[in-house]
Each structure stands twice: as C-alpha cells, then as structure tokens.
Design an enzyme around this catalytic site. Structure first.
Site, PDB file in Angstrom:
ATOM      1  NE  ARG A  64      -4.260   0.383   1.110  1.00 31.76           N
ATOM      2  CZ  ARG A  64      -5.632   1.108   0.709  1.00 31.76           C
ATOM      3  NH1 ARG A  64      -5.700  -0.050   1.007  1.00 31.76           N
ATOM      4  NH2 ARG A  64      -5.839   1.855   0.464  1.00 31.76           N
ATOM      5  NE  ARG A  90      -8.096   0.630  -4.567  1.00 34.40           N
ATOM      6  CZ  ARG A  90      -8.791  -1.013  -4.297  1.00 34.40           C
ATOM      7  NH1 ARG A  90      -8.734  -1.197  -3.056  1.00 34.40           N
ATOM      8  NH2 ARG A  90      -8.846  -1.538  -5.389  1.00 34.40           N
ATOM      9  CB  ILE A  91      -7.904   4.998   3.183  1.00 33.13           C
ATOM     10  CG1 ILE A  91      -9.597   4.002   3.443  1.00 33.13           C
ATOM     11  CG2 ILE A  91      -8.165   5.237   4.089  1.00 33.13           C
ATOM     12  CD1 ILE A  91     -10.800   4.912   3.788  1.00 33.13           C
ATOM     13  CG  ASN A 106     -13.666  11.968   0.603  1.00 35.59           C
ATOM     14  OD1 ASN A 106     -14.343  11.860  -0.294  1.00 35.59           O
ATOM     15  ND2 ASN A 106     -13.713  11.326   0.680  1.00 35.59           N
ATOM     16  CB  THR A 107     -17.834  14.715  -1.293  1.00 40.83           C
ATOM     17  OG1 THR A 107     -18.941  14.701  -1.354  1.00 40.83           O
ATOM     18  CG2 THR A 107     -17.003  14.259  -2.648  1.00 40.83           C
ATOM     19  CG  HIS A 108     -18.882  10.185   4.366  1.00 45.45           C
ATOM     20  ND1 HIS A 108     -18.179   9.345   3.271  1.00 45.45           N
ATOM     21  CD2 HIS A 108     -19.587  10.193   4.924  1.00 45.45           C
ATOM     22  CE1 HIS A 108     -18.664   8.458   4.196  1.00 45.45           C
ATOM     23  NE2 HIS A 108     -19.657   8.531   5.077  1.00 45.45           N
ATOM     24  CG  ASP A 140      -8.041  13.390   9.033  1.00 51.53           C
ATOM     25  OD1 ASP A 140      -8.077  14.473   9.990  1.00 51.53           O
ATOM     26  OD2 ASP A 140      -8.560  12.767   8.348  1.00 51.53           O
ATOM     27  N   GLY A 142      -7.419   9.833   8.869  1.00 48.86           N
ATOM     28  CA  GLY A 142      -8.196   8.589   9.518  1.00 48.86           C
ATOM     29  C   GLY A 142      -9.654   8.362   7.858  1.00 48.86           C
ATOM     30  CG  ASP A 144     -15.458   8.905   5.398  1.00 51.39           C
ATOM     31  OD1 ASP A 144     -15.650   7.567   5.659  1.00 51.39           O
ATOM     32  OD2 ASP A 144     -14.605   9.411   4.198  1.00 51.39           O
TER      33      ASP A 144
END
Ligand code: GRF
Length: 195
Positions: A64, A90-91, A106-108, A140, A142, A144
């Site tokens: 990764r 993906r993180i 990011n959008t959630h 960041d 983490g 979300d």
C-alpha cells in the site's frame, strides 16, 4: 486554479464538476482525473471532456505504501492546487498525505461524524434516521475524520431505499461540492492577487 479529481466509480460527481466548468459556474481548470480502476466510468467522462487521465491500480496484496507513492506521482504530474476526492473508494496513506494533506477535500454521503465508511447511506437507513445529508471535508489520515468544510441535510422518505436516498443525497452533494471548490478557488485567487 488547477484541480485533480480522484474517482473510482460512475463519476457522476466528477461529471457535475465538468458541467459546472463548461457552463461557467466554476472557474477552475480540471487538470486531470486519477482512478484506481481501469473500468471506472469516470474515465469515459474524462475522455469525452478532453481531460487527461491516469490509472493507478491497487493489486490485491500489493504494497500500500508503494501504491500511495505511485498515486502521489500521478497526481503530482497534473500540478494541482487542490485534490478533490469524489467517489474515490480507497483510503490514502501517509506517503500521499505528506504531499497533499491540507490540499485535499473529500465528499461523503452522510452528515459526518455520523456514518463514516463505505456504506454510509445503507447504515443511515438501517439506523432509521429521519434526516441524512452530505459532508465536504479536508482529508486527514483517518477515515472520514477530517475538518468539516460544509454540510447539507436531506430528508429521508419512508419508502426510501439505499439507492433512492443516495441519489437524493448526490443531488445535494453536487451542489455543496461545486460551491466549496468555487470558494476555495476564490480564496486562492485573492491570496495570489498582487497587493
Ligand atoms: C458519492 O455519494 C460519494 O460521496 C460516495 O460515492 C458516491 C460517488 O458517486 N463516496 P459517483 O461515483 O460520483 O456517481
């Protein structure tokens, strides 16, 4: 003001950014589309819009950290002022964030901190919420967990399925995503304006 979009799937949010630039609502340059999936529909949308693309696949069991470095190189190629994750599944890890942390949003599809993770809409519906919504936040290290930039609420209807609720959330998500990118571009342009 250059943005790079990360997307893994259908890319309807990416499409809304393309459309907003095309109709003059959003005065930014979409410098590139980067995805982890060679079959992402977002790639076709980019090709139609003449936006350059890069595919950085994450093979099963691959390292990764190496993938994060490859992703970082691919995004760096487009020299973005802002990285916009819009349906990127993906993180991203430390190797990517040390370069783009603080310049990536990011959008959630939920009102964070409620329902983080990859099944937000399904989880919210299963929990019986009456109101859900969308969140735009700074990425960041983490999942979300980054500082929230904007949110908008969406009422849940009694006959909602995860799909119908998600589509309604995406409608709001597109709006606050476009507003946020526009505002960040404005702020940046003000900063760069000669004093
Ligand atoms: C969006 O709701 C996004 O928040 C979530 O997945 C959806 C992406 O939709 N991660 P699309 O691929 O842009 O249509």
């Amino acid at each position: 003001y250059r943005i790079v979009v990360l997307a893994s799937g259908t890319g309807s949010l990416f499409q809304s950014l393309i459309d907003a630039v095309a109709d003059g609502t959003l005065e930014v340059q979409i410098a590139g589309l980067v995805t982890d999936r060679g079959e992402a529909q977002a790639l076709q949308r980019a090709a139609t819009a003449g936006i350059p693309t890069a595919v950085v696949p994450l093979a099963k069991g691959a390292d990764r950290d190496e993938w994060n470095r490859a992703l970082c190189r691919a995004v760096e190629e487009f020299a973005p002022d802002l990285v916009v994750s819009a349906g990127f599944m993906r993180i991203v890890g430390p190797a990517f964030l040390q370069r783009f942390g603080g310049a990536m949003i990011n959008t959630h599809p939920s009102l964070l901190p409620s329902f983080p993770g990859a099944h937000a809409v399904r989880d919210a519906l299963a929990h019986g919420v009456r109101v859900s919504g969308a969140t735009i936040f700074w990425v960041d290290e983490g999942v979300d967990t980054g500082r929230i930039i904007d949110q908008a609420a969406v009422p849940v209807q009694t006959d909602d399925t995860a799909d119908s609720l998600h589509e309604r959330i995406k409608t709001i998500e597109r709006q606050i995503l476009i507003d946020t990118v526009g505002r960040l571009a404005e702020e940046e342009n003000h900063e760069q304006r000669p004093v």
